[in-house]
Design an enzyme around this catalytic site. Structure first.
Site: not given
Ligand SMILES: *Cc1c(COP(=O)(O)O)cnc(C)c1O
Length: 419
Positions: A319, A345
């Site tokens: 968000y 990653c």
């Protein structure tokens, strides 16, 4: 009361130094303040005064058994969204008679279990769900208490992923279809109409959208009454925001008074009011404790690579949420601007961006306001065991979820046999 404060140059949770917790439990680790959680719940509850009400903590915000158990002892109700959350409430000592069951996809099995346990109410989100509940209740021979989740179509003015009260949202039944849903429910001998509910979104920082929603729902309550359908409660959901950075949400007491006024002024004085706060109870009562692994000083950007990552706290990646980053033992060296990132990653694996911090490798940091939707949204992505949770109670602390081991993380999987 401030649950996280500096004493002798060391950030503490209540009476315990966070460095002490890191030493005993390791990092990353969630740390909650018992006093802060209890005070927040009591704040909401007390604001209702003598008025008939029930505060149902939204379990998904923080579902740690210790947190649920603390609230159960205070007499809290619970808002659940799955059969798993229902079992958590039971194991924590919660009263199923104070559970409301929300969510758009309840399965027949989940309905059956909740019926047998005698939950307070099913917050039904569609006509097909109502029909399924009718069948399940008929088969079990227990009348199901129902409330229809109505979509009041108000703009919660929050992040689009956490706004749930607009017409286009997947949640709830449109206002225009609500009467029909209630007619179906009222006509069934397996269902008992008890209430109405809505939940318009999360992290709301004004009372106006709550008041608008309450008024619209009260309009429906009047309409139902003139059709001979009398309700006992109105559930106004959760959604009260907290301060992460510079937000200025209404206080818990202001929020509750605004709701009571909206309901009572619309003639709802006889209705019990339910609320389902999550974030406002636990959000500011927790931090995520993490240790700096490496500092990368680059030409255009500096990175502080820490041992917590998006799998532990996904809110920044999901968000663009902002969590304050503070050092556990502040330094006086010169500050630099850092992106605080984890080892996962993904470029989206950041916890904070462009923060002025005085850091050295090995330092402990705390991400504040991480008590809600932190641990409960965590995962094992990148085969990172889920991190522990600690509850501080005065001068003592309890490990309320220990660190997952790699063996546990892998224990459900197998390789294929030889052919
Ligand atoms: C998530 C949710 C809540 C809690 O929302 P907060 O913003 O944490 O208060 C309450 N009710 C329902 C139905 C929810 O989905």
């Amino acid at each position: 009361m401030e649950p996280f404060e500096y004493w002798n140059g060391q950030l503490h949770a209540e009476g315990v130094a966070l460095s002490e917790i890191a030493r005993c439990v390791g990092t990353p680790c969630y740390v909650y303040s018992r006093a802060a959680i209890e005070a927040a719940w009591r704040d909401v509850d007390a604001a209702f005064g003598a008025r008939d009400h029930l505060v149902c903590f939204a379990v998904k915000a923080n579902s740690n058994l210790a947190v649920l158990g603390m609230l159960a002892r205070l007499g809290s109700g619970f808002d659940i969204v799955s059969g798993g959350e229902l079992e958590r409430v039971l194991r924590a000592g919660g009263d199923p008679g104070r559970v409301v069951f929300s969510g758009v996809g309840k399965t027949a099995d989940e309905m059956r279990r909740a019926l047998q346990l005698g939950i307070h109410c099913f917050n039904v989100e569609s006509l097909p769900e109502l029909e399924q509940l009718d069948r399940v209740a008929g088969a079990v021979g227990i009348r199901a208490p129902v409330s229809v989740r109505v979509n009041p179509d108000v703009d919660a003015r929050t992040h689009p992923y956490i706004a749930t009260g607009l017409k286009e949202s997947k949640f709830g039944v449109a206002m225009s279809e609500a009467l029909e849903a209630y007619r179906v429910a009222a006509a069934s001998s397996h269902l008992r109409v008890v209430g109405v509910d809505c939940h318009i979104g999360s992290q709301l920082t004004e009372t106006a959208p709550f008041v608008d929603a309450a008024k619209r729902i009260m309009g429906l309550v009047g309409n139902l009454a003139s059709n001979g359908i009398e309700l006992r409660h109105i559930d106004l959901g959760g959604g009260l925001g907290i301060r992460y950075r510079d937000e200025a949400p209404p206080s818990r007491a202001e929020y509750v008074s605004a709701l009571m006024r909206a309901v009572d002024d619309a003639g709802g004085g006889r209705l019990r009011i339910l609320v389902e706060p999550g974030r406002a109870i636990v959000g500011n009562a927790g931090v995520l404790l993490s240790r700096v692994q490496y500092l990368k000083h680059g030409e255009s950007r500096n990175f502080a690579v820490v041992d917590a990552a998006m799998n532990d706290l996904i809110r920044p990646a999901l968000y663009s949420a902002w969590h304050e980053v503070v050092p556990v033992s502040p330094r006086t060296t010169e500050a630099r601007i850092y992106d605080v990132v984890g080892p996962v990653c993904e470029t989206g694996d950041f916890l904070a961006r462009e923060r002025a911090l005085r850091l050295e490798a090995g330092d402990l940091i705390a991400l504040r306001s991480a008590g809600a939707y932190g641990s409960s949204m965590s995962s094992g992505y990148n085969t990172r065991p889920r991190c522990p949770e600690v509850v501080v109670d005065g001068a003592r602390f309890h490990i309320t979820r220990r660190r997952e081991t790699l063996d546990e993380l892998l224990s459900l999987e197998t390789v294929l046999p030889d052919r």
